[in-house]
Design a protein around this motif. Sequence first.
Motif, short mmCIF file in Angstrom:
data_model
loop_
_atom_site.label_atom_id
_atom_site.label_comp_id
_atom_site.label_asym_id
_atom_site.label_seq_id
_atom_site.Cartn_x
_atom_site.Cartn_y
_atom_site.Cartn_z
N CYS A 1 0.87 -1.18 0.00
CA CYS A 1 0.00 0.00 0.00
C CYS A 1 0.90 1.22 0.00
O CYS A 1 1.79 1.32 0.84
N CYS B 1 0.46 3.92 1.05
CA CYS B 1 0.26 4.69 2.27
C CYS B 1 0.79 3.94 3.50
O CYS B 1 1.36 4.54 4.39
N CYS B 2 0.65 2.62 3.52
CA CYS B 2 0.93 1.85 4.74
C CYS B 2 2.08 0.86 4.61
O CYS B 2 2.45 0.22 5.58
N HIS C 1 -7.25 -0.79 -0.11
CA HIS C 1 -6.71 -1.11 1.21
C HIS C 1 -7.72 -0.65 2.25
O HIS C 1 -7.81 0.54 2.58
N CYS D 1 -7.08 1.93 5.29
CA CYS D 1 -6.74 3.34 5.09
C CYS D 1 -7.53 3.98 3.96
O CYS D 1 -7.46 5.18 3.76
N THR E 1 -7.12 3.61 0.72
CA THR E 1 -6.36 3.90 -0.49
C THR E 1 -6.62 2.83 -1.54
O THR E 1 -6.55 1.64 -1.24
ZN LIG Z 1 -3.05 1.57 3.32
#
Ligand SMILES: [Zn+2]
Lengths: 84, 416, 972
Positions: free
Chosen positions: A5, A7-8, A56, A59, A61
């Motif tokens: 991800c 973001c993560c 995801h 989050c 995303t």
């Molecule tokens: Zn994420």
Amino acid sequence: MRLPCPCCGWRDLREFTYKGAADMLHRPALDDASGWDDHLHNRTNPAGETRDLWYHDPCGTWVCVTRDTVSHAVISGATLGEAR
Amino acid sequence: MRFNALSVLRQGLAGNTGWRPHWRKPDPKPEYEMLIIGGGGHGLATAYYLAKNHGLTNIAVLEKGYLGGGSIGRNTTIVRANYFLPGNSEFYSHSLKLWEGLEADLNYNVMHSQRGLINIFHSDGQRDAAARRGNAMLAQGDDAILLGREEVREILPYLDYDQARFPIYGGLYHKRGGTARHDAVAWGYARGADQRGVDLIENCEVTGISVDAGRVTGVTTTRGQIKARKVGIVTAGRTSQVAAMAGLRLPIESHILQAFVTEGLKPCLDHVVTFGMGHFYISQSDKGGLVFGGDLDFYASYAARGNLPGVEQVMEAGMTLMPMIGRAKMLRSWGGIMDMTPDGSPIIDRTPIDGLYLDAGWCYGGFKAVPASGWCMAHLMATDQPHPVARRFRLDRFATGDLLDEEGTGSQHNLH
Amino acid sequence: MKRRDTGGSALNRARKLGFSFDGRALTGIEGDTLASSLLANGARLVGRSFKYHRPRGVMTAGSEEPNAMVEVLRDGSFHPNIRATMQELHQGLEARAQNCWPSVRRDVMAVNDLLSPFLGAGFYYKTFMWPRTFWEGLYEPLIRRAAGLGRLPQSHQDAPHEKAFAFCDLLVIGSGPAGLMAALAAARAGADVILAEEDRQMGGRLLCDAGQIDGMPGGTWAAGVLAELTDLPNVRLMPRTSVFGAYDGGVYGVMERVGLHMAAPGRTPRECYWRITAKRAILATGALERPIAHPDNDRPGVMMLGAVASYWHRFAVDPGRVVVFGNNDHALATAKALAADGMDIRAYIDPREIAADAPFKTYQGEVIGTRGRHGLHSVTLRHQGRETRLEADTLALSGGWNPSLHLACHMNGRPVWDAGIAAFVPRPDMVPGMAVVGAAAGQFSTHAALMTGAQAARAALADLGRSAPDTPLPQVEDAPYALTPLWQVQAKGRAWLDFANDVTTKDVAQAAREGFASVEHMKRYTTQGMAPDQGKSSNMGALAVLADATGGTIAGTGTTTFRPPFVPVSIAALGAGGYGASFAPQRFTTSHAQTRRMGAPMIEAGLWYRPSYFPQATDRDWRCACNRETLYVRHAVGVCDVSTLGKIDVQGPDAARFLDFVYTNTMSSLKPGRVRYGLMLREDGHVMDDGTCARLADQHFLITTTTAAAGEVMRHLDFVQQAYCADWAFRLISVTEAWAQFAIAGPLADALLGHLLGDVPDLPFLGCTPVTLGGVEGRLFRISFSGERGYELAVPARYGADLFRQLVALAEGLGGGAYGMEALNVLRIEKGFVTHAEIDGRVTAFDLGLQGMVSAKKDCIGKAASQRPGLTGAARLQLVGLRPVDRQSEITAGAHLYPCDKPAKATYGQGHVTSVSYSPTLQSWLGLALVENGRARHGETLRLDDGLRGLRTDVEICNPVFLDPDGGRMRD
Ligand SMILES: [Zn+2]
Ligand SMILES: Cc1cc2nc3c(=O)[nH]c(=O)nc-3n(C[C@H](O)[C@H](O)[C@H](O)COP(=O)(O)OP(=O)(O)OC[C@H]3O[C@@H](n4cnc5c(N)ncnc54)[C@H](O)[C@@H]3O)c2cc1C
């Protein structure tokens, strides 16, 4: 399987929801009937490297993942903005 | 050689040395009238009915591996006629009738066992949906019974009626539903087709489709060029690749479905049971293993193997619905490649290329469809007309909007 | 067979354990497995085979055991198919033989063995076909009863099981010399190491081999390494743990036996199912000895040589008079070592030429038969053209070794044939990130095991960017391994390949004769390899026999695929957490406790729980409550918790533009302080969901979704934003749980609000405004899902419980009260409002009569696809209302509709009923239905047919809005 991800970082498959091939990122014009048929239904469906869309869940995303449909190797993940 | 008790007895006394191969292993001829690409259930049944119903025997089935090595030999063998949308309903009804005469027709015991299938439902809304389905089945001339909770308890006493997360409201009972022995279906059709003169060619992968001026002329294979005026693509999970050889891009995405079997157990589960909320279905094979599965792994794949989240989902559903199976052990797990369409229903149709036909999009319900699919595909290839019970399985229905979406989940391939 | 007086490294002789087998009281020793204690008690016959019901005994000392499967009492019921070799003995253990009746000694199904000529490979495909009806009635039940192994009790398996996640740098699988060396090297380098071992004790082959390492017995060396590993904080030792599957991304499926060896585990989980994510893995699972297919090789007393050694060293089991039949140097060396240790080895038989320097008789020859009804008495061998019979209690077989490479094949990788050891060995990188070492890689010497273990650890550390301190390799001396393959002895009689499924060499040859000559066909036709041991002992032999029968080579014939699990794993553990209510999350509203106190039965909706109705003592049935609650709303005021609806907050300069894009209708023209009903389509043109959209401020919207679709809608909106509107200035977030929201509906709704707020804001229909209640900031919407004048009042969730109590009290004071889902359903059907019973994923805006809501002026999600010809027109099923011609006649949801003069046949179908209710207001049953060309057919009569429930009645098609069609009651 684990997916990246943007973001993560790399996360477990359990955290993602699958949508389908990344072809869907391009919306045809409103009056392009055959374009819409292709967009909604037809798929290259490659045996090998593909790009597809995953959400995801934790989050929010959407991730465009490059991976291999035969070996299940996961190569990279990008936001839809980067992927388009 | 005809198969019957007497032949088993005679051969047994003679040391079982007189059995002959169930089908020949011919080399491919340079030209056939028709070619079927794919030696799975649908391909073999198509060849069989082309020979039997239409008298066409100058036919070859081209299989890249060994006959029956694809999904036909990996499925959970549920056979039912409980679809409710017009278009599907008559097709599966036809298929079930063919199943009911299949052993006699093929002289092969495919162990079609009409042990009854019970769909458990868990809410008023699901009951209404089950009623709609059951009434559609009755209207099609098939059987259905709506069971209340206590009636289900009488038949399936081992379910968890007390504390399941999704309480059991009742079930839709389809007595003619059941199972069959998957490999035997492939082998039985293979033997039947072979006996009628069809060439079954194994280890023969199609690597190209020749098209001349919009008309198919033959195929290239790992065992050479083969000419034919009509070619049927019947390759299930691999359909997109094969169709691409003719330049076609299809409404198909390939996904994995996993299935599981336990170690052998004495008879403990006499029906096929499905659990609506948890995507779980189970039956017991004649050998004693519990055969069960659930939903797709959900991502496009050709790996024919799955991952643990899918496994857990199925096991957890099993534990909440019928906790007794906790004492059984999963012996083997595997996966198959599912040709998923955007509405979850199949395609039996001509393609834009003359002489090239398509039988695909079986999602995870193609086992029960094998007889009718073969029947209808043979009809189409022989007559160039769709068979009446398969007339809605058109390739262009996505473009026109004449969809057959039993699940109501829309044009996302993995949701059907 | 008996127990030796000394020895037994696994045993704690100080503690005797009482147990029983088939009701016979026996004594074992702490440290025993059930198998070792049975053998020590002379119990050789422990079960019956699958098909021919032949007597069977323990063959191996590990999880690969094909024969010794028994039922064991656990938590009050007998569990089937427990390998006696894996079940540790505990005080009071009760076990019994399975697949036999009335007893394991006298099993009536043993007649099958006499019928075996007729029960060969695939016989069932050729018979039992006539007459057709006998299959389900007679043949199949007979076959089913004869087949199967243990019995599965019907009671719930509710014993505790757990699942867990773990992460590590290096997962080492197997604790023999290779695994220990790898773990040690990685641990000393500071890596996070998990060492998993299937056995109770770590050490693998070192526990039963006599060889020396660094001048000490192998077991002593292993103990030293383990002591060091135990003390390291970065190492987790997991004994009793089977790694059963290799999955993508370095994930391994792992099963730990936690309480199965305890007499009374109580709340200790029986097993724990681990998902271990490892950056690197080392497979050090050793090798499995293979049997030799000679006639009658399945008798109790025929065992693997390595197992005989293991029982001798670890469990002090004396196998009595032993004959060894081998084809390799290792077998001979083992026999010599065992003899030197005092085992009574009578003879060693080997088809190869062997030096006669052994302390026992050696024969160059082959075993061609065995005798002994319930256990081995004698072995017949053929050598130099003569037959000799030797008395023996145990026949120890060693046909060479197969690397235990199963896990390396779980990702479809194919191993390669190694002619030197006549076995398949792994290729590199069959599983990404996994190295295979030691015997599992075909490296059969201890030296090579230690070396490859250390090398693989160093390579893994290098991959992970760690430097490894030099761990010196211990000194060992061992002999090379040489063998001449011997797959089957050519002699009269049946020779077993697959003991567990009763597949003999004849079956494989017959399969080849019948054309099932590819290995996968042979496997499926004979069932070889499909038994509980998954062909661990039989695959190689069967392949070789098949290659022989078809005139091919083993390498050319190829193997079948190894698939997870490596060993069978219990469903209770894999499905841990699924039992009972914990199968799925449960979501509760803030009014839940109060609702339960009021006695309401709850039903689940999209994981939430909502009240069905609120019963009163005088109610005859639920309908009374439902009617009462409906009439509260129609005549007074009703209160209902609607917090479960999805709520999504959308803010920003482009928020309105976004909503225009995802809704069919226009939201940008909405004035702040106003609410609009909205329809969302899926991109394929079908209705996805409906709800309301409130403009709280110029750049601030709050939209609602249905309860069930909340997650799907959120995902969809996130997608549309990120895929198509990435540079638009707005944000959205789900606020479903942040707000408690209640419907207040009915002619007295304003009165109720007056009591609550003092001042009722003057809100037009479809208006919204902030309100303050007792200092709490809330929101008030004038919207209605009941068709009455009504409001929805929202407060931050922490005030929800309080507000609900107050609202119910106030409503009751006004002659109304709380209403549940049943009444809500009646109210909405009376008004023709749709839910997911109608929006079932197949309907379009056109079908619902909402085509007017699809704005012609703009594009929106789903608009293009909704214009396909198949999605509009007279052939579509359209939403209509239905009333029974006889008003008191019941109608049912799920019924189908037909012309009155036609039978209920699919070809005449006109549509179906989606929802029904009895309307106390209109004193009639009402239904909503989807009917072909329905909008044009109001006034027509159809026949409703619910064949399932034997109901048939005439119904009239009408406007779906039954009550107050112009909406005056909710608007004015
Ligand atoms: Zn994420
Ligand atoms: C786990 C699982 C459970 C299932 N459960 C059920 C169930 O309970 N009930 C049910 O009705 N259905 C079920 N199915 C679905 C059903 O098995 C399939 O839909 C059906 O078998 C597919 O059709 P087929 O038999 O023709 O396919 P396959 O057997 O896959 O045949 C396709 C053949 O084409 C061959 N091929 C591919 N490419 C080429 C090429 N280029 N050249 C030559 N040959 C080629 C392949 O090797 C293969 O043999 C299940 C499927 C799976 C995987």
